[in-house]
Motif scaffolding. Structure first.
Motif, PDB file in Angstrom:
ATOM      1  N   THR A 291       0.817  -1.213   0.000  1.00  0.00           N
ATOM      2  CA  THR A 291       0.000   0.000   0.000  1.00  0.00           C
ATOM      3  C   THR A 291       0.851   1.263   0.000  1.00  0.00           C
ATOM      4  O   THR A 291       0.607   2.175  -0.777  1.00  0.00           O
ATOM      5  CB  THR A 291      -0.939   0.005   1.218  1.00  0.00           C
ATOM      6  N   GLY A 292       1.827   1.362   0.902  1.00  0.00           N
ATOM      7  CA  GLY A 292       2.683   2.545   0.973  1.00  0.00           C
ATOM      8  C   GLY A 292       2.014   3.708   1.694  1.00  0.00           C
ATOM      9  O   GLY A 292       0.999   3.556   2.376  1.00  0.00           O
ATOM     10  N   THR A 293       2.580   4.908   1.516  1.00  0.00           N
ATOM     11  CA  THR A 293       2.063   6.096   2.192  1.00  0.00           C
ATOM     12  C   THR A 293       0.912   6.701   1.396  1.00  0.00           C
ATOM     13  O   THR A 293       0.589   6.247   0.302  1.00  0.00           O
ATOM     14  CB  THR A 293       3.171   7.156   2.358  1.00  0.00           C
ATOM     15  N   LYS A 294       0.333   7.771   1.930  1.00  0.00           N
ATOM     16  CA  LYS A 294      -0.749   8.461   1.225  1.00  0.00           C
ATOM     17  C   LYS A 294      -0.262   9.127  -0.050  1.00  0.00           C
ATOM     18  O   LYS A 294      -1.014   9.307  -0.991  1.00  0.00           O
ATOM     19  CB  LYS A 294      -1.387   9.512   2.136  1.00  0.00           C
ATOM     20  N   GLN A 295       1.017   9.498  -0.078  1.00  0.00           N
ATOM     21  CA  GLN A 295       1.589  10.135  -1.264  1.00  0.00           C
ATOM     22  C   GLN A 295       2.025   9.120  -2.314  1.00  0.00           C
ATOM     23  O   GLN A 295       2.527   9.495  -3.368  1.00  0.00           O
ATOM     24  CB  GLN A 295       2.804  11.000  -0.876  1.00  0.00           C
ATOM     25  N   GLY A 296       1.879   7.828  -2.022  1.00  0.00           N
ATOM     26  CA  GLY A 296       2.256   6.795  -2.972  1.00  0.00           C
ATOM     27  C   GLY A 296       3.689   6.322  -2.843  1.00  0.00           C
ATOM     28  O   GLY A 296       4.171   5.572  -3.685  1.00  0.00           O
ATOM     29  N   ARG A 297       4.384   6.765  -1.819  1.00  0.00           N
ATOM     30  CA  ARG A 297       5.767   6.347  -1.608  1.00  0.00           C
ATOM     31  C   ARG A 297       5.821   5.134  -0.709  1.00  0.00           C
ATOM     32  O   ARG A 297       4.858   4.799  -0.038  1.00  0.00           O
ATOM     33  CB  ARG A 297       6.554   7.482  -0.963  1.00  0.00           C
ATOM     34  N   GLN A 298       6.996   4.500  -0.676  1.00  0.00           N
ATOM     35  CA  GLN A 298       7.197   3.377   0.234  1.00  0.00           C
ATOM     36  C   GLN A 298       7.753   3.896   1.550  1.00  0.00           C
ATOM     37  O   GLN A 298       8.373   4.957   1.596  1.00  0.00           O
ATOM     38  CB  GLN A 298       8.146   2.363  -0.375  1.00  0.00           C
ATOM     39  N   PHE A 299       7.525   3.143   2.621  1.00  0.00           N
ATOM     40  CA  PHE A 299       8.015   3.536   3.936  1.00  0.00           C
ATOM     41  C   PHE A 299       9.525   3.346   4.013  1.00  0.00           C
ATOM     42  O   PHE A 299      10.070   2.392   3.458  1.00  0.00           O
ATOM     43  CB  PHE A 299       7.329   2.718   5.034  1.00  0.00           C
ATOM     44  N   SER A 300      10.195   4.256   4.721  1.00  0.00           N
ATOM     45  CA  SER A 300      11.643   4.174   4.843  1.00  0.00           C
ATOM     46  C   SER A 300      12.062   3.313   6.029  1.00  0.00           C
ATOM     47  O   SER A 300      13.237   2.976   6.146  1.00  0.00           O
ATOM     48  CB  SER A 300      12.234   5.574   4.988  1.00  0.00           C
ATOM     49  N   VAL A 301      11.142   2.949   6.913  1.00  0.00           N
ATOM     50  CA  VAL A 301      11.489   2.122   8.068  1.00  0.00           C
ATOM     51  C   VAL A 301      11.571   0.661   7.641  1.00  0.00           C
ATOM     52  O   VAL A 301      10.869   0.223   6.727  1.00  0.00           O
ATOM     53  CB  VAL A 301      10.464   2.274   9.215  1.00  0.00           C
ATOM     54  N   LYS A 302      12.448  -0.067   8.285  1.00  0.00           N
ATOM     55  CA  LYS A 302      12.530  -1.510   8.039  1.00  0.00           C
ATOM     56  C   LYS A 302      11.493  -2.168   8.927  1.00  0.00           C
ATOM     57  O   LYS A 302      11.645  -2.226  10.143  1.00  0.00           O
ATOM     58  CB  LYS A 302      13.924  -2.019   8.350  1.00  0.00           C
ATOM     59  N   LEU A 303      10.445  -2.648   8.323  1.00  0.00           N
ATOM     60  CA  LEU A 303       9.303  -3.185   9.055  1.00  0.00           C
ATOM     61  C   LEU A 303       9.364  -4.701   9.066  1.00  0.00           C
ATOM     62  O   LEU A 303       9.595  -5.332   8.040  1.00  0.00           O
ATOM     63  CB  LEU A 303       8.006  -2.718   8.385  1.00  0.00           C
ATOM     64  N   ASN A 304       9.201  -5.282  10.248  1.00  0.00           N
ATOM     65  CA  ASN A 304       9.101  -6.726  10.370  1.00  0.00           C
ATOM     66  C   ASN A 304       7.920  -7.048  11.285  1.00  0.00           C
ATOM     67  O   ASN A 304       7.315  -6.160  11.881  1.00  0.00           O
ATOM     68  CB  ASN A 304      10.411  -7.345  10.860  1.00  0.00           C
ATOM     69  N   SER A 305       7.590  -8.315  11.399  1.00  0.00           N
ATOM     70  CA  SER A 305       6.401  -8.706  12.148  1.00  0.00           C
ATOM     71  C   SER A 305       6.555  -8.469  13.648  1.00  0.00           C
ATOM     72  O   SER A 305       5.580  -8.160  14.331  1.00  0.00           O
ATOM     73  CB  SER A 305       6.051 -10.168  11.873  1.00  0.00           C
ATOM     74  N   LYS A 306       7.765  -8.568  14.168  1.00  0.00           N
ATOM     75  CA  LYS A 306       7.984  -8.339  15.594  1.00  0.00           C
ATOM     76  C   LYS A 306       7.726  -6.879  15.958  1.00  0.00           C
ATOM     77  O   LYS A 306       7.100  -6.578  16.974  1.00  0.00           O
ATOM     78  CB  LYS A 306       9.412  -8.735  15.963  1.00  0.00           C
ATOM     79  N   LYS A 307       8.209  -5.966  15.127  1.00  0.00           N
ATOM     80  CA  LYS A 307       7.988  -4.540  15.358  1.00  0.00           C
ATOM     81  C   LYS A 307       6.502  -4.206  15.237  1.00  0.00           C
ATOM     82  O   LYS A 307       5.953  -3.426  16.022  1.00  0.00           O
ATOM     83  CB  LYS A 307       8.781  -3.719  14.347  1.00  0.00           C
ATOM     84  N   LEU A 308       5.829  -4.814  14.267  1.00  0.00           N
ATOM     85  CA  LEU A 308       4.406  -4.543  14.074  1.00  0.00           C
ATOM     86  C   LEU A 308       3.567  -5.111  15.213  1.00  0.00           C
ATOM     87  O   LEU A 308       2.561  -4.511  15.601  1.00  0.00           O
ATOM     88  CB  LEU A 308       3.950  -5.111  12.732  1.00  0.00           C
ATOM     89  N   CYS A 309       3.964  -6.235  15.793  1.00  0.00           N
ATOM     90  CA  CYS A 309       3.265  -6.767  16.968  1.00  0.00           C
ATOM     91  C   CYS A 309       3.353  -5.793  18.137  1.00  0.00           C
ATOM     92  O   CYS A 309       2.386  -5.610  18.880  1.00  0.00           O
ATOM     93  CB  CYS A 309       3.836  -8.124  17.373  1.00  0.00           C
ATOM     94  N   GLY A 310       4.502  -5.151  18.299  1.00  0.00           N
ATOM     95  CA  GLY A 310       4.645  -4.142  19.346  1.00  0.00           C
ATOM     96  C   GLY A 310       3.738  -2.952  19.120  1.00  0.00           C
ATOM     97  O   GLY A 310       3.173  -2.392  20.067  1.00  0.00           O
ATOM     98  N   ILE A 311       3.575  -2.547  17.864  1.00  0.00           N
ATOM     99  CA  ILE A 311       2.672  -1.441  17.548  1.00  0.00           C
ATOM    100  C   ILE A 311       1.229  -1.849  17.821  1.00  0.00           C
ATOM    101  O   ILE A 311       0.437  -1.054  18.343  1.00  0.00           O
ATOM    102  CB  ILE A 311       2.865  -1.006  16.082  1.00  0.00           C
ATOM    103  N   PHE A 312       0.868  -3.082  17.491  1.00  0.00           N
ATOM    104  CA  PHE A 312      -0.496  -3.560  17.759  1.00  0.00           C
ATOM    105  C   PHE A 312      -0.774  -3.604  19.259  1.00  0.00           C
ATOM    106  O   PHE A 312      -1.881  -3.322  19.695  1.00  0.00           O
ATOM    107  CB  PHE A 312      -0.726  -4.940  17.156  1.00  0.00           C
TER     108      PHE A 312
END
Length: 88
Positions: free
Chosen positions: A45-66
């Motif tokens: 999906t990316g950002t609202k501007q159509g760019r990709q995120f600059s952060v290195k995203l993994n499932s462990k980091k996303l679980c912490g955000i959830f």
């Protein structure tokens, strides 16, 4: 006395951008999904501007955000450690 960092308990601007991208993605968040599925949906999906995120995203980091977000809850956990999430 253990003091937690403010970033550990509150959702930051970058975290909210990732969750917003997940809401705009193809993934149905009302049904249980894994963090790995959510990572793939966010990267596509990316950002609202159509760019990709600059952060290195993994499932462990996303679980912490959830865990920090009041909008998502853990529905179940399998015996091999796979956690399923759902938007409330």
């Amino acid at each position: 006395m253990k003091v937690q960092c403010r970033r550990m308990t509150r959702i930051t601007k970058g975290d909210s951008m990732l969750l917003d991208s997940l809401d705009r993605s193809y993934l149905d968040t009302t049904q249980p999904f894994t963090a790995g599925n959510a990572v793939q949906a966010i990267l596509v999906t990316g950002t609202k501007q159509g760019r990709q995120f600059s952060v290195k995203l993994n499932s462990k980091k996303l679980c912490g955000i959830f865990r920090k977000s009041p909008d998502y809850e853990q529905t179940s956990k399998t015996s091999n450690g796979c956690v399923f999430w759902r938007k409330i």
